[in-house]
Design a protein around this motif. Structure first.
Motif, PDB file in Angstrom:
ATOM      1  N   ILE A 177      49.411  32.960  29.086  1.00  0.00           N
ATOM      2  CA  ILE A 177      50.668  32.277  28.746  1.00  0.00           C
ATOM      3  C   ILE A 177      50.411  30.914  29.095  1.00  0.00           C
ATOM      4  O   ILE A 177      49.661  30.359  29.825  1.00  0.00           O
ATOM      5  N   ASN A 178      51.006  30.226  28.185  1.00  0.00           N
ATOM      6  CA  ASN A 178      50.983  28.706  27.814  1.00  0.00           C
ATOM      7  C   ASN A 178      52.327  28.140  28.074  1.00  0.00           C
ATOM      8  O   ASN A 178      53.259  28.347  27.670  1.00  0.00           O
ATOM      9  N   ILE A 179      52.190  27.066  28.888  1.00  0.00           N
ATOM     10  CA  ILE A 179      53.453  26.092  29.290  1.00  0.00           C
ATOM     11  C   ILE A 179      53.260  24.815  29.185  1.00  0.00           C
ATOM     12  O   ILE A 179      52.226  24.266  29.422  1.00  0.00           O
ATOM     13  N   HIS A 180      54.129  23.972  28.566  1.00  0.00           N
ATOM     14  CA  HIS A 180      54.184  22.573  28.316  1.00  0.00           C
ATOM     15  C   HIS A 180      55.278  21.901  29.086  1.00  0.00           C
ATOM     16  O   HIS A 180      56.183  22.016  28.785  1.00  0.00           O
ATOM     17  N   PRO A 181      54.746  21.339  30.303  1.00  0.00           N
ATOM     18  CA  PRO A 181      55.741  20.512  31.088  1.00  0.00           C
ATOM     19  C   PRO A 181      56.381  19.377  30.079  1.00  0.00           C
ATOM     20  O   PRO A 181      55.746  18.998  29.260  1.00  0.00           O
ATOM     21  N   PHE A 182      57.572  19.056  30.553  1.00  0.00           N
ATOM     22  CA  PHE A 182      58.423  17.987  29.657  1.00  0.00           C
ATOM     23  C   PHE A 182      58.083  16.467  30.205  1.00  0.00           C
ATOM     24  O   PHE A 182      58.197  16.430  31.464  1.00  0.00           O
ATOM     25  N   GLN A 183      57.806  15.887  29.271  1.00  0.00           N
ATOM     26  CA  GLN A 183      57.872  14.065  29.826  1.00  0.00           C
ATOM     27  C   GLN A 183      58.886  13.634  29.250  1.00  0.00           C
ATOM     28  O   GLN A 183      59.341  13.583  28.108  1.00  0.00           O
ATOM     29  N   ALA A 184      59.625  12.660  29.912  1.00  0.00           N
ATOM     30  CA  ALA A 184      60.816  12.308  29.930  1.00  0.00           C
ATOM     31  C   ALA A 184      60.589  10.884  29.281  1.00  0.00           C
ATOM     32  O   ALA A 184      60.572   9.762  30.119  1.00  0.00           O
ATOM     33  N   ASP A 185      60.370  10.301  28.045  1.00  0.00           N
ATOM     34  CA  ASP A 185      60.040   9.442  27.647  1.00  0.00           C
ATOM     35  C   ASP A 185      61.216   8.159  27.663  1.00  0.00           C
ATOM     36  O   ASP A 185      61.035   7.067  27.426  1.00  0.00           O
ATOM     37  N   PHE A 186      62.332   8.815  27.855  1.00  0.00           N
ATOM     38  CA  PHE A 186      63.733   8.003  27.923  1.00  0.00           C
ATOM     39  C   PHE A 186      63.940   7.491  29.168  1.00  0.00           C
ATOM     40  O   PHE A 186      64.808   6.719  29.314  1.00  0.00           O
ATOM     41  N   GLN A 187      63.140   7.906  30.226  1.00  0.00           N
ATOM     42  CA  GLN A 187      63.183   7.289  31.491  1.00  0.00           C
ATOM     43  C   GLN A 187      62.206   6.230  31.750  1.00  0.00           C
ATOM     44  O   GLN A 187      60.863   6.507  31.610  1.00  0.00           O
ATOM     45  N   SER A 188      62.481   5.364  32.670  1.00  0.00           N
ATOM     46  CA  SER A 188      61.575   4.354  33.307  1.00  0.00           C
ATOM     47  C   SER A 188      60.087   5.107  33.930  1.00  0.00           C
ATOM     48  O   SER A 188      60.154   5.975  34.491  1.00  0.00           O
ATOM     49  N   GLY A 189      59.088   4.734  33.346  1.00  0.00           N
ATOM     50  CA  GLY A 189      57.582   5.147  33.602  1.00  0.00           C
ATOM     51  C   GLY A 189      57.125   6.446  32.948  1.00  0.00           C
ATOM     52  O   GLY A 189      56.232   6.994  33.186  1.00  0.00           O
ATOM     53  N   SER A 190      58.381   7.008  32.008  1.00  0.00           N
ATOM     54  CA  SER A 190      58.045   8.521  31.291  1.00  0.00           C
ATOM     55  C   SER A 190      57.463   9.327  32.292  1.00  0.00           C
ATOM     56  O   SER A 190      56.312   9.894  32.058  1.00  0.00           O
ATOM     57  N   PRO A 191      58.189   9.811  33.319  1.00  0.00           N
ATOM     58  CA  PRO A 191      57.676  10.902  34.301  1.00  0.00           C
ATOM     59  C   PRO A 191      57.505  12.213  33.515  1.00  0.00           C
ATOM     60  O   PRO A 191      58.155  12.724  32.563  1.00  0.00           O
ATOM     61  N   ILE A 192      56.714  12.818  34.148  1.00  0.00           N
ATOM     62  CA  ILE A 192      56.470  14.204  33.801  1.00  0.00           C
ATOM     63  C   ILE A 192      56.983  15.267  34.851  1.00  0.00           C
ATOM     64  O   ILE A 192      56.619  15.163  35.956  1.00  0.00           O
ATOM     65  N   TYR A 193      58.001  16.201  34.562  1.00  0.00           N
ATOM     66  CA  TYR A 193      58.524  17.210  35.255  1.00  0.00           C
ATOM     67  C   TYR A 193      57.933  18.455  35.637  1.00  0.00           C
ATOM     68  O   TYR A 193      58.441  19.471  35.172  1.00  0.00           O
ATOM     69  N   SER A 194      56.424  18.480  35.857  1.00  0.00           N
ATOM     70  CA  SER A 194      55.926  19.685  35.780  1.00  0.00           C
ATOM     71  C   SER A 194      56.290  20.409  37.337  1.00  0.00           C
ATOM     72  O   SER A 194      56.604  19.835  38.337  1.00  0.00           O
ATOM     73  N   ALA A 195      55.680  21.803  37.281  1.00  0.00           N
ATOM     74  CA  ALA A 195      55.599  22.284  38.814  1.00  0.00           C
ATOM     75  C   ALA A 195      54.194  22.182  39.325  1.00  0.00           C
ATOM     76  O   ALA A 195      53.396  21.724  38.757  1.00  0.00           O
ATOM     77  N   LYS A 196      54.032  22.367  40.679  1.00  0.00           N
ATOM     78  CA  LYS A 196      52.950  22.511  41.072  1.00  0.00           C
ATOM     79  C   LYS A 196      52.152  23.588  40.672  1.00  0.00           C
ATOM     80  O   LYS A 196      50.772  23.483  40.716  1.00  0.00           O
ATOM     81  N   SER A 197      52.660  24.611  40.713  1.00  0.00           N
ATOM     82  CA  SER A 197      51.808  25.857  40.135  1.00  0.00           C
ATOM     83  C   SER A 197      52.740  27.113  39.345  1.00  0.00           C
ATOM     84  O   SER A 197      53.995  26.813  39.642  1.00  0.00           O
ATOM     85  N   VAL A 198      52.047  28.019  39.176  1.00  0.00           N
ATOM     86  CA  VAL A 198      52.885  28.952  38.382  1.00  0.00           C
ATOM     87  C   VAL A 198      52.492  30.511  38.727  1.00  0.00           C
ATOM     88  O   VAL A 198      51.177  30.526  39.056  1.00  0.00           O
ATOM     89  N   ARG A 199      53.302  31.631  38.478  1.00  0.00           N
ATOM     90  CA  ARG A 199      52.660  32.795  39.018  1.00  0.00           C
ATOM     91  C   ARG A 199      53.626  33.571  37.802  1.00  0.00           C
ATOM     92  O   ARG A 199      54.555  33.087  37.364  1.00  0.00           O
ATOM     93  N   PHE A 200      53.094  34.622  37.217  1.00  0.00           N
ATOM     94  CA  PHE A 200      53.771  35.612  36.317  1.00  0.00           C
ATOM     95  C   PHE A 200      53.993  36.982  36.718  1.00  0.00           C
ATOM     96  O   PHE A 200      53.329  37.457  37.242  1.00  0.00           O
ATOM     97  N   GLN A 201      55.071  37.499  36.268  1.00  0.00           N
ATOM     98  CA  GLN A 201      55.550  39.006  36.560  1.00  0.00           C
ATOM     99  C   GLN A 201      55.807  39.456  35.609  1.00  0.00           C
ATOM    100  O   GLN A 201      56.475  38.830  34.365  1.00  0.00           O
ATOM    101  N   MET A 202      55.625  40.703  35.278  1.00  0.00           N
ATOM    102  CA  MET A 202      55.892  41.472  33.938  1.00  0.00           C
ATOM    103  C   MET A 202      56.419  42.949  34.668  1.00  0.00           C
ATOM    104  O   MET A 202      56.124  43.480  35.474  1.00  0.00           O
TER     105      MET A 202
END
Length: 369
Positions: A177-202
């Motif tokens: 599974i591939n995930i791309h966190p979002f970087q808010a270039d329109f905010q000061s400092g261009s913060p990246i709103y990632s999670a600390k970790s991920v887990r998957f269920q099926m």
């Protein structure tokens, strides 16, 4: 060697099964089936391909029965005989699990994005502008707007979020599974709103439902986790606070029975400057693997949660751009894999799956491979 005795006849049945189950390559088990009629029958009676598949895909332990959808099914030799019906069932299981084991071996050569649609997110900050549907698009900008999903803000960074997706079929083999966190270039400092970790269920829905009518629309703004049964839970993977598509490879290919995937986003790392709250934002998600449809399908047996595994030998697991058709009811492998396998080995596979093991012949001058 001088007495030419069959070692299977000298061993206890359980010991013979234990020895043969040391073979973890389906092709080796096929070769065992073609040694002689007695070895062929032993493999079928012992359900060795089923045991191999259960080792490859533990999720198959929930399968109650195998059925075959075929107009060319062979009639039992003695209609009404319990022994002939039992043997027919063993042969059917043998054929279906042999094909399934073979499909598993080609997952690394036929991977593609298996997401069909987005079902729901546990929360959405601005719906529909920041809905989960945006994660289906690889582009960062759509219609001159940033494309991403955003959770609601939380003062507690430990609050998790979930994203639920429907896969392309009810039976998919998933490898990563591939995930791309979002970087808010329109905010000061261009913060990246990632999670600390991920887990998957099926898993699968708790009851039959029309996903588009029952879960779409307003349901996209809230969790639908209570509507599903999860049959697989992954380990926890660390996520980097980086603006890139991050790859989370599963330790082993996973058979998703039911076609539902949930992504758990655990922990928040980025606080938004304007309100002081923590958010998680994702711009893109893809699920790599391949569908086993239309050759394989499942039916959920309520309320037990067990499955019927359905096999259609006339169908192909691969689209026309991969291979033109299926041969003799055996799913076609991609050309680059097929070229790696000895042609005579394929002939033995086809003969075995038809239920006609070859006559024992002198192989003294054959290539040992």
């Amino acid at each position: 060697m001088e007495t030419c005795m069959d070692f299977l006849n000298w061993l206890e049945r359980d010991m013979a099964i234990k020895i043969l189950m040391c073979l973890d390559d389906p092709s080796d088990l096929v070769r065992v089936s073609t040694v002689s009629r007695s070895w062929h029958d032993f493999v079928i009676e012992s359900g060795l391909f089923k045991q191999l598949c259960l080792r490859m895909f533990p999720q198959l332990s929930s399968v109650a029965r195998v059925i075959e959808s075929s107009c060319r099914m062979r009639e039992p030799a003695d209609v009404g005989s319990s022994s002939s019906m039992e043997w027919e069932s063993l042969e059917r299981d043998h054929k279906v699990y042999a094909c399934l084991a073979r499909v598993r071996g080609c997952t690394s050569l036929a991977v593609r994005n298996c997401i069909s649609l987005a079902i729901s997110a546990s929360s959405t900050d601005n719906y529909p502008e920041e809905s989960i549907d945006n994660t289906l698009h690889a582009r960062d900008i759509i219609a001159w707007r940033p494309s991403y999903w955003s959770s609601k803000g939380q003062s507690d960074p430990a609050v998790p979020e979930t994203l639920i997706y429907k896969l392309v079929s009810d039976l998919c083999v998933i490898t990563e599974i591939n995930i791309h966190p979002f970087q808010a270039d329109f905010q000061s400092g261009s913060p990246i709103y990632s999670a600390k970790s991920v887990r998957f269920q099926m898993g699968h829905p708790k009851s039959p439902m029309n996903l588009e009518s029952d879960l779409m629309g307003a349901a996209c703004q809230q969790s639908a986790d209570d509507k599903f049964v999860w049959t697989y839970n992954s380990q926890e993977f660390s996520m980097a606070q980086e603006n890139r598509l991050q790859k989370f490879e599963l330790p082993e290919p996973v058979l998703c029975i039911g076609g539902i995937l949930q992504i758990e986003l655990l922990g928040r790392v980025q606080r938004q400057e304007m309100d002081g709250l923590f958010y998680i934002c994702v711009s893109h998600v893809n699920v790599m693997g391949h569908s086993l449809s239309p050759s394989f399908d499942v039916q959920i047996l309520e309320p037990s949660g067990k499955f019927l595994l359905e096999y259609c030998p006339e169908a192909s697991n691969y689209s026309p751009e991969d291979e033109p058709c299926a041969r003799s009811g055996v799913p076609i492998l991609p050309t680059d894999l097929e070229q790696q396998i000895n042609v005579r080995g394929w002939e033995q596979i086809l003969i075995m799956l038809r239920g006609n093991p070859p006559e024992v012949e002198d192989n003294e001058h054959d290539d040992p491979d």
